[in-house]
Design a protein around this motif. Structure first.
Motif, mmCIF file in Angstrom:
data_model
loop_
_atom_site.group_PDB
_atom_site.id
_atom_site.type_symbol
_atom_site.label_atom_id
_atom_site.label_comp_id
_atom_site.label_asym_id
_atom_site.label_seq_id
_atom_site.Cartn_x
_atom_site.Cartn_y
_atom_site.Cartn_z
ATOM 1 N N SER A 42 0.843 -1.204 0.000
ATOM 2 C CA SER A 42 0.000 0.000 0.000
ATOM 3 C C SER A 42 0.874 1.248 0.000
ATOM 4 O O SER A 42 1.992 1.247 0.531
ATOM 5 N N CYS A 43 0.351 2.314 -0.604
ATOM 6 C CA CYS A 43 1.072 3.591 -0.626
ATOM 7 C C CYS A 43 1.120 4.215 0.774
ATOM 8 O O CYS A 43 2.082 4.898 1.114
ATOM 9 N N GLU A 44 0.064 3.964 1.566
ATOM 10 C CA GLU A 44 0.041 4.510 2.927
ATOM 11 C C GLU A 44 1.201 3.953 3.752
ATOM 12 O O GLU A 44 1.866 4.702 4.486
ATOM 13 N N GLU A 45 1.446 2.652 3.625
ATOM 14 C CA GLU A 45 2.551 2.016 4.353
ATOM 15 C C GLU A 45 3.899 2.600 3.903
ATOM 16 O O GLU A 45 4.755 2.926 4.725
ATOM 17 N N MET A 46 4.052 2.765 2.591
ATOM 18 C CA MET A 46 5.290 3.324 2.059
ATOM 19 C C MET A 46 5.484 4.765 2.545
ATOM 20 O O MET A 46 6.581 5.165 2.929
ATOM 21 N N TYR A 47 4.387 5.537 2.539
ATOM 22 C CA TYR A 47 4.460 6.927 2.977
ATOM 23 C C TYR A 47 4.881 7.029 4.440
ATOM 24 O O TYR A 47 5.712 7.868 4.801
ATOM 25 N N ARG A 48 4.323 6.172 5.298
ATOM 26 C CA ARG A 48 4.692 6.205 6.723
ATOM 27 C C ARG A 48 6.187 5.943 6.908
ATOM 28 O O ARG A 48 6.847 6.612 7.700
ATOM 29 N N LEU A 49 6.697 4.977 6.175
ATOM 30 C CA LEU A 49 8.129 4.663 6.274
ATOM 31 C C LEU A 49 8.981 5.843 5.825
ATOM 32 O O LEU A 49 9.947 6.223 6.495
ATOM 33 N N ASN A 69 -3.098 6.653 -4.217
ATOM 34 C CA ASN A 69 -2.516 6.034 -5.408
ATOM 35 C C ASN A 69 -1.046 6.429 -5.584
ATOM 36 O O ASN A 69 -0.505 7.261 -4.844
ATOM 37 N N GLY A 70 -0.407 5.821 -6.567
ATOM 38 C CA GLY A 70 1.024 6.019 -6.753
ATOM 39 C C GLY A 70 1.405 7.445 -7.112
ATOM 40 O O GLY A 70 2.436 7.951 -6.674
ATOM 41 N N ILE A 71 0.568 8.106 -7.913
ATOM 42 C CA ILE A 71 0.865 9.493 -8.292
ATOM 43 C C ILE A 71 0.787 10.398 -7.067
ATOM 44 O O ILE A 71 1.632 11.285 -6.872
ATOM 45 N N GLU A 72 -0.216 10.171 -6.222
ATOM 46 C CA GLU A 72 -0.347 10.969 -4.986
ATOM 47 C C GLU A 72 0.867 10.767 -4.084
ATOM 48 O O GLU A 72 1.405 11.734 -3.524
ATOM 49 N N LEU A 73 1.327 9.510 -3.950
ATOM 50 C CA LEU A 73 2.517 9.251 -3.140
ATOM 51 C C LEU A 73 3.742 9.930 -3.745
ATOM 52 O O LEU A 73 4.542 10.538 -3.024
ATOM 53 N N MET A 99 0.971 13.461 -18.543
ATOM 54 C CA MET A 99 0.866 14.801 -17.965
ATOM 55 C C MET A 99 0.795 14.746 -16.445
ATOM 56 O O MET A 99 1.329 15.610 -15.757
ATOM 57 N N ASP A 100 0.132 13.716 -15.899
ATOM 58 C CA ASP A 100 0.028 13.588 -14.438
ATOM 59 C C ASP A 100 1.377 13.288 -13.811
ATOM 60 O O ASP A 100 1.633 13.626 -12.651
#
Length: 236
Positions: A42-49, A69-73, A99-100
């Motif tokens: 999950s992106c949330e788990e990656m973000y916390r790390l 999602n991946g772009i948001e991360l 473009m994103d």
């Protein structure tokens, strides 16, 4: 001796994560790389790390998730954390994200289904970047030769017989031409106006008339360089 390169694979499909790790391990053997891979679903788990100070050299990042999602991360990594050193290879079953993705500046893009050939090409692209960004620019200051990593230089600016180096830690002037100082690392920079060369990895946004750098600096693109800058940035 090889430098260990820390890799995160982020995809909500555990089988895809495991397959990418397996293919990376094969490349380690074939090319004598030293990638050390870890999987996250999950992106949330990656973000916390990442928010807690964990560092990765390279992230294989799926775009489609049910939550973040991946772009948001990627945007959080670049815009909020100001991390432009970690390189991203996006993974998707869909091609139309160009473009994103520009603000995130991924180094490459993998289309599912992932094959050994396409993944190997991405890793070779990353290694080419790694070797270039860990190269050095040489300059002379007060008759003493110095070296600075290309990755530390935001942009260079010609000032008569001197060149101003604008770096992540400040600016200083040295004698010599910009083109001579950049030397073999010219492919890492783009000329946006006469005597101003910008390190491509620090451009987060570009219009016809300006480029915006990671530290908030805005630099004007001269009319004569607009086409060349657009073409150069479209290659990335």
């Amino acid at each position: 001796e090889n430098v260990m390169i820390k890799v995160a694979v982020v995809d909500d499909d555990e089988l895809i994560c495991q397959e990418i790790v397996r293919l990376i391990s094969k490349c380690n053997v074939h090319y004598d790389f030293d990638f050390c891979s870890e999987c996250y679903t999950s992106c949330e788990e990656m973000y916390r790390l990442l928010a807690n100070g964990e560092n990765y050299d390279l992230i294989f990042l799926d775009i489609e998730f049910s939550g973040m999602n991946g772009i948001e991360l990627g945007k959080l990594l670049r815009m909020k954390m100001k991390n432009y050193d970690t390189q991203i290879i996006f993974i998707s079953a869909v091609k139309d994200y160009a473009m994103d993705l520009f603000p995130v500046r991924p180094i490459d893009f993998l289309i599912k289904p992932i094959t050994e050939e396409t993944l190997r090409f991405c890793l070779l692209t990353y290694m080419s970047y790694f070797e270039n960004s860990h190269g050095f620019i040489e300059y002379t200051l007060e008759n003493i030769k110095h070296r600075i990593r290309t990755g530390e230089v935001l942009y260079l600016e010609s000032n008569r017989k001197k060149t101003i180096l604008h770096t992540r830690k400040g600016s200083f002037s040295v004698y010599g031409k910009v083109s001579d100082i950049i030397g073999i690392h010219k492919n890492k920079f783009v000329c946006i106006s006469r005597g101003i060369y910008v390190n491509i990895q620090y451009i987060v946004e570009a219009t016809a008339r300006e480029v915006y750098l990671t530290d908030g600096v805005r630099l004007s693109v001269s009319r004569g360089c607009q086409d060349a800058v657009r073409d150069r940035l479209s290659e990335i």
